[in-house]
Write a protein that holds these residues in place. Structure first.
Motif: not given
Length: 600
Positions: A123-128
């Motif tokens: 989730e973090t990787r995709l958001t950022y």
RNA sequence: GGGGGCGUAGCUCAGUUGGUUAGAGUGACGGCCUGUCACGCCGUAGGUCGCGGGUUCGAGCCCCGUCGCUCCCGCCA
């Protein structure tokens, strides 16, 4: 001097010592010794160590720099002090002595560190994603992808193919996956569809006489994601050729794939282009239990239904069933838990279980051990040993079901599992094969009708006149028909699917009729294609290797998101751009749409 | 649509049988440090334990629901 840089961060060497240079990039890492600050400056090309001492005028500014700020340094290239060179960096013999600094862009505290190679939540990787893409692994994968695409283009062009673009807004076509629809503003209630593949267009390109087409083609299918299947969209090396037989297509495609794999495989072994085995679909289902076998796995499944059918074999659970045996070389001495675990897994897959026999040498004779061995007399056991090719120290697992496809399926999954558990799958190889002779039709049990089993545009392997005179009482003949339909499989992944096409309008109408479409429906749905076929269509065929999967295999990744620049989540959301998102009232009105929300 | 896994500090994780004030590393901030390259040392701040409800004297932990990410099944000519 250029405003931002005279060199890249991967460029400076001993020979540049003494020059005054300017570098721009991101602060990869800072090491603050109080009296001395090191900054590793990073750009696309590499990393250069920059250094500053307290008496330098720019010290106060450099002291404030933090990770991922974008800065420009100007200064003199100097030798590193004796013994402080860094052999891990191509620029490790020198460093930049910072004289002036310009801050180009500050960075907040990072939700995702760029430095280091830890795993972070999806989730973090995709958001950022923009941060994740700066990191070495993803940056490398995306560059690999670009280089693979360039190589594929070059190889195709060298073989006389020409790249053409085809429409993105087109018409929905029956069969296949769910379409993405785009509402028409000018035609209320009507919709474009995004192409699931440029299938009809490439055939029309052949009818138009262009002879050899290819395209790095975006394809859109509204289907749920998997690790090896992006939700929504993906890319194919789409290609089509005129006046070709199946062999001609094979001879054109295999060198491109084998070539690109050899180029980027980093020394891993690749099946030579002229040695892709051709495995008929039926044989693949029997020997590997799947139409996308991983040939690195040496296990081959065999059918032992007849052995269990013998009157003196009293294992009732396997009577009148299709029984497939999966040899497990060297598994005999495995602990009980090894067999229990596999049995448990099979039950989890909805099977009754996964029976097994262990083989041991007892005074020169091979004997069977395990729960079901006692039901099998010596002669039957010997027969089974011969069929399966097992020896002392091996085991044999059994997948049984009243339906052949279910027995095959479970056997296939067990084959993969056993191969992995026993470490039988070499990791340093890319093993290709063609799967050929796919069935033209299959029985749809739910709707009690005949369906296309693959691409409806494939040419049946059958005499034209006999095909045209088939009727639906010939179900057995129809379900036995094969098509000029083929896949390329590599290490258990379906990389490509293609066919020699049906360019005969009468055969096409008949083919659809068998699958339950009236002539009128087919005429209407494929008006353009049928019309084209009635004005001089060349025999043609092609295939379409999946780019994403090729890159995934060559990058050594097990997930497409690792080789896709801006992927969606498994739930088909783009967390970076916030797609999908609601349309406003004005947009809806223009498109003549009203939203009806599902009831909760 | 269904099943499994995960969700605790900005990030990576630990957290015992349900028991006092939820910890570590890393990052951030402040101080010290002239040769590091995962620099080092000292200190400070940082928590709706995904969210909601329940059981209990007491819940990060147990139960129910829900949301998110993920893997799989369905689906993918």
């Amino acid at each position: 001097m250029h405003a931002y840089r005279t060199h890249t961060c991967g460029q400076l060497r001993k020979s540049d010592v003494g020059a005054t240079v300017r570098l721009s990039g991101w602060v990869n890492r800072r090491r603050d010794h109080g009296g001395l600050i090191f900054i590793d400056l990073r750009d696309h090309y590499g990393i250069t160590q920059c250094v500053i001492e307290p008496d330098a005028p720019a010290f106060a500014v450099v002291d404030q720099l933090r990770s991922e700020w974008v800065v420009t340094f100007t200064g003199k290239v100097v030798h590193r002090l004796e013994g402080t060179a860094n052999s891990d960096l191509p620029t490790g013999d020198v460093e930049l002595r910072i004289e002036t600094v310009a801050v180009q862009g500050r960075a907040q505290e990072l939700p995702l560190p760029v430095f280091g190679d830890l795993d972070y939540p999806e989730e973090t990787r995709l958001t950022y994603r923009f941060l994740d893409l700066r990191r070495e692994r993803l940056h490398k994968n995306i560059m690999l992808r670009a280089n693979i695409v360039t190589s594929l283009r070059r190889r195709m062009i060298e073989q006389g193919f020409t790249e053409f673009q085809t429409p993105i807004l087109t018409a929905s076509s029956p069969e296949g996956a769910r379409d993405f629809l785009v509402p028409s503003r000018r035609y209320p209630g009507q919709f474009y569809a995004l192409p699931q593949a440029p299938q009809q267009f490439k055939q029309l390109i052949m009818v138009a006489g262009f002879d050899r087409y290819f395209q790095i083609a975006p394809c859109f299918r509204d289907e749920d994601g998997r690790a090896d299947r992006s939700p929504g969209e993906f890319y194919q090396l789409d290609l089509e050729m005129s006046f070709v037989t199946q062999d001609d297509v094979f001879n054109a495609v295999a060198p491109v794939l084998a070539g690109v794999f050899e180029e980027f495989a980093n020394g891993k072994k690749v099946t030579p282009a002229d040695q892709f085995p051709r495995i008929p679909y039926a044989e693949a289902m029997l020997k590997y239990g799947t139409d996308k076998p991983d040939l690195r796995n040496p296990i081959e499944i065999v059918d032992v239904s007849t052995v269990f059918g013998h009157a003196d074999v009293e294992f009732k659970a396997f009577k009148n069933k299709i029984v497939r045996a999966i040899p497990a070389p060297g598994a005999g001495p495995q602990p009980r838990s090894f067999f229990d675990k596999l049995n448990e897994w099979a039950r989890g897959e909805g099977a009754a279980g996964l029976g097994y026999i262990q083989f041991e040498d007892e005074g020169g004779t091979l004997v069977g051990k395990g729960p079901i061995a006692k039901f099998i007399p010596a002669a039957a056991l010997a027969e089974m040993v011969k069929i399966a090719g097992v020896k002392a120290g091996d085991a044999l697992f059994f997948s049984a079901d009243a339906k052949a496809d279910r027995a095959a399926n479970l056997a296939g999954m067990a084959r993969t599992r056993i191969g992995r558990e026993l470490n039988l799958i070499p990791q340093d190889e890319f093993k290709f094969c063609w799967i050929v002779d796919f069935p033209m039709y299959e029985w749809n049990e739910e709707e009690k009708k005949i369906d296309f089993s693959h691409n409806p545009f494939s040419m049946p392997q059958y005499d034209r006149e006999k095909f045209l005179s088939l009727n639906n009482t010939d179900a057995e003949t129809i379900l036995g028909l094969k098509a000029y339909q083929y896949d390329i499989v590599c290490n258990g992944y379906e990389l490509s699917s293609g066919a020699i096409r049906n360019h005969d309008p009468d055969v096409m109408l008949k083919a659809f009729e068998i699958a339950g479409y009236t002539r009128e429906e087919t005429e209407q749905k494929f008006a353009g294609m049928l019309n084209a076929f009635r004005h001089g269509a060349p025999p043609h065929g092609g295939t379409a290797p999946g780019i994403d999967r090729i890159v995934m295999l060559l990058a050594g990744e097990e997930n497409l998101r690792e080789v896709t620049m801006f992927p969606m989540t498994q739930q088909a959301q783009d967390l970076l751009m916030n797609a999908p998102s609601p349309a406003n009232q004005k947009q809806l009105k223009e498109l003549h749409l009203r939203v009806i929300y599902p009831e909760k």
